[in-house]
Design a protein around this motif. Structure first.
Motif, short mmCIF file in Angstrom:
data_model
loop_
_atom_site.label_atom_id
_atom_site.label_comp_id
_atom_site.label_asym_id
_atom_site.label_seq_id
_atom_site.Cartn_x
_atom_site.Cartn_y
_atom_site.Cartn_z
N GLY A 43 0.83 -1.20 0.00
CA GLY A 43 0.00 0.00 0.00
C GLY A 43 0.86 1.25 0.00
N GLY A 44 0.21 2.40 -0.03
CA GLY A 44 0.91 3.67 0.11
C GLY A 44 1.07 4.00 1.58
N ARG A 45 1.86 5.05 1.86
CA ARG A 45 2.07 5.43 3.25
C ARG A 45 2.01 6.95 3.39
NH1 ARG A 45 6.08 2.50 7.04
NH2 ARG A 45 7.23 2.21 5.13
N ASP A 46 1.29 7.41 4.41
CA ASP A 46 1.28 8.81 4.79
C ASP A 46 2.51 9.05 5.67
OD1 ASP A 46 0.47 11.47 5.41
OD2 ASP A 46 -0.40 10.74 7.27
N VAL A 47 3.47 9.82 5.17
CA VAL A 47 4.73 10.01 5.89
C VAL A 47 4.53 10.77 7.19
CG1 VAL A 47 7.03 11.06 5.75
CG2 VAL A 47 6.07 9.91 3.76
N VAL A 48 3.58 11.69 7.22
CA VAL A 48 3.35 12.51 8.42
C VAL A 48 2.86 11.65 9.58
CG1 VAL A 48 2.07 14.43 9.41
CG2 VAL A 48 2.91 14.57 7.06
N GLY A 49 1.81 10.87 9.35
CA GLY A 49 1.22 10.07 10.41
C GLY A 49 1.77 8.66 10.49
N GLY A 50 2.39 8.20 9.40
CA GLY A 50 2.95 6.86 9.39
C GLY A 50 1.97 5.77 9.02
N GLY A 51 0.72 6.13 8.77
CA GLY A 51 -0.31 5.14 8.47
C GLY A 51 -0.62 5.05 6.98
N THR A 52 -1.78 4.52 6.66
CA THR A 52 -2.20 4.36 5.28
C THR A 52 -3.70 4.60 5.16
OG1 THR A 52 -2.07 2.93 3.32
CG2 THR A 52 -2.66 1.88 5.39
N TRP A 53 -4.16 4.84 3.95
CA TRP A 53 -5.59 5.00 3.66
C TRP A 53 -6.15 3.73 3.02
CZ3 TRP A 53 -1.36 7.20 1.71
CH2 TRP A 53 -1.01 6.92 0.37
N LEU A 54 -5.26 2.92 2.43
CA LEU A 54 -5.67 1.66 1.79
C LEU A 54 -4.48 0.72 1.78
CD1 LEU A 54 -7.36 -0.23 -0.03
CD2 LEU A 54 -6.63 1.14 -1.99
N GLY A 55 -4.68 -0.47 2.30
CA GLY A 55 -3.60 -1.45 2.31
C GLY A 55 -4.14 -2.86 2.26
N CYS A 56 -3.28 -3.79 1.89
CA CYS A 56 -3.65 -5.20 1.90
C CYS A 56 -2.42 -6.03 2.27
CB CYS A 56 -4.21 -5.63 0.54
SG CYS A 56 -3.04 -5.52 -0.82
N THR A 57 -2.64 -7.30 2.51
CA THR A 57 -1.54 -8.20 2.85
C THR A 57 -1.58 -9.40 1.92
OG1 THR A 57 -2.67 -9.67 4.40
CG2 THR A 57 -1.89 -7.55 5.27
N ARG A 58 -0.48 -10.13 1.88
CA ARG A 58 -0.41 -11.31 1.02
C ARG A 58 -1.26 -12.45 1.57
NH1 ARG A 58 3.83 -14.88 2.67
NH2 ARG A 58 4.91 -14.14 4.54
N HIS A 59 -1.84 -12.28 2.76
CA HIS A 59 -2.74 -13.28 3.33
C HIS A 59 -4.20 -12.89 3.17
CE1 HIS A 59 1.04 -14.49 5.42
NE2 HIS A 59 0.54 -15.68 5.18
N GLY A 60 -4.47 -11.92 2.30
CA GLY A 60 -5.86 -11.62 1.95
C GLY A 60 -6.59 -10.70 2.89
N ARG A 61 -5.86 -9.93 3.70
CA ARG A 61 -6.49 -8.94 4.58
C ARG A 61 -6.44 -7.58 3.90
NH1 ARG A 61 -7.02 -10.87 9.78
NH2 ARG A 61 -6.65 -8.91 10.85
N ILE A 62 -7.56 -6.86 3.95
CA ILE A 62 -7.68 -5.57 3.26
C ILE A 62 -8.34 -4.58 4.21
CG2 ILE A 62 -8.82 -4.37 1.34
CD1 ILE A 62 -8.64 -7.09 -0.17
N ALA A 63 -7.88 -3.33 4.17
CA ALA A 63 -8.48 -2.27 4.99
C ALA A 63 -8.38 -0.94 4.26
CB ALA A 63 -7.79 -2.18 6.35
N PHE A 64 -9.45 -0.14 4.33
CA PHE A 64 -9.39 1.21 3.78
C PHE A 64 -10.21 2.15 4.65
CE2 PHE A 64 -12.66 -1.10 1.47
CZ PHE A 64 -13.73 -0.22 1.37
N LEU A 65 -9.85 3.44 4.55
CA LEU A 65 -10.31 4.44 5.52
C LEU A 65 -10.74 5.71 4.81
CD1 LEU A 65 -10.09 5.36 8.72
CD2 LEU A 65 -7.96 6.41 7.94
#
Length: 269
Positions: A43-65
């Motif tokens: 996923g991408g990364r917000d450098v200021v906060g260190g988090g992300t708005w959309l990410g996934c993992t190779r084990h099929g977990r997905i999250a977006f905000l």
């Protein structure tokens, strides 16, 4: 602010199709789509906060905000971008994670969070701004097409209705086959049409700001700098576990594209 449209468990080839625009100040430091240092996160990364708005993992977990549009916010609140990371890095199911997070809702400004495990086919919507006092803060997402912007899931804002309508047309055109993800993102996520009628706008901010935020693709000058769509993402998961994560992002004034592809793996417990 962000806006997303997604198809969940309603397609013969794709358990999940997701398009998402990230709206942010252009001068906010951001890292584009990539594999993270842990070898698990994408996923991408917000450098200021260190988090992300959309990410996934190779084990099929997905999250977006997405953030919730509201006039007042707490400058000392915890960063919302950590919420997707917490789910992606945890071993909890979407429901277990939501139950844990409910205890901390008052520590964050308004947010909408969607967490999913495509292997178990469970997706949960979480918000700390329910539409009314008796509404649930957590609910499982039903199969079908959903749109999420800066109000509750499937709120009938005009831009959300336009996005859903365009997405449905694309689905019909594919006739159940594979999707040309890059072309599709440009067709539905770069729509700059705005709502001229003030009565159609949410009326949370001043009319001029609401007008400029009323398009799916956003680009305008605010007092603190240029603001708008910084990246356009398309995430697809096929029935065989094949994941394609495409991002078109701004670097300066130039748009560049990146793609990460992998096949989901079963997590060993």
């Amino acid at each position: 602010m962000c806006i997303a449209v997604f198809l969940w468990r309603s397609h013969p080839l794709y358990p999940l199709l997701l398009f998402l625009n990230r709206d942010e100040y252009h001068n906010r430091p951001t890292e584009p789509l990539r594999r993270w240092e842990d070898g698990e996160m994408v996923g991408g990364r917000d450098v200021v906060g260190g988090g992300t708005w959309l990410g996934c993992t190779r084990h099929g977990r997905i999250a977006f905000l997405t953030n919730f549009r509201e006039v007042c916010s707490n400058p000392n609140a915890r960063t919302r971008g950590h919420l997707p990371l917490r789910f992606l890095q945890s071993g909890k199911s979407p429901t277990e994670f939501a139950e844990e997070l409910e205890k901390e809702f008052d520590q964050y400004n308004g947010f909408n969070l969607v967490v999913a495990d495509v292997c178990s086919q469970v997706m949960v919507y979480i918000t700390n701004r329910p539409p009314c006092a008796n509404s649930s803060l957590v609910r499982e997402v039903s199969p079908g097409i959903h749109v999420l912007s800066n109000a509750n899931l499937d709120s009938p804002w005009p831009k959300c209705l336009r996005l859903k309508e365009d997405f449905i047309k694309l689905l019909a055109g594919s006739k159940g086959g594979e999707f040309p993800m890059k072309k599709m993102t440009e067709k539905v996520m770069m729509n700059g049409d705005k709502d001229d009628e003030e009565a159609k706008l949410p009326g949370i901010f001043q009319p001029e700001i609401e007008f400029n935020l009323s398009s799916i693709f956003i680009d305008f000058q605010r007092p603190n700098g240029r603001y708008g769509t910084r990246s356009i993402s398309a995430l697809s998961v096929k029935c065989d576990g094949e994941v394609c994560f495409y991002e078109k992002h701004l670097e300066g004034d130039a748009w560049k594209g990146r793609t990460e592809e992998f096949t989901t793996q079963t997590r060993n417990i």
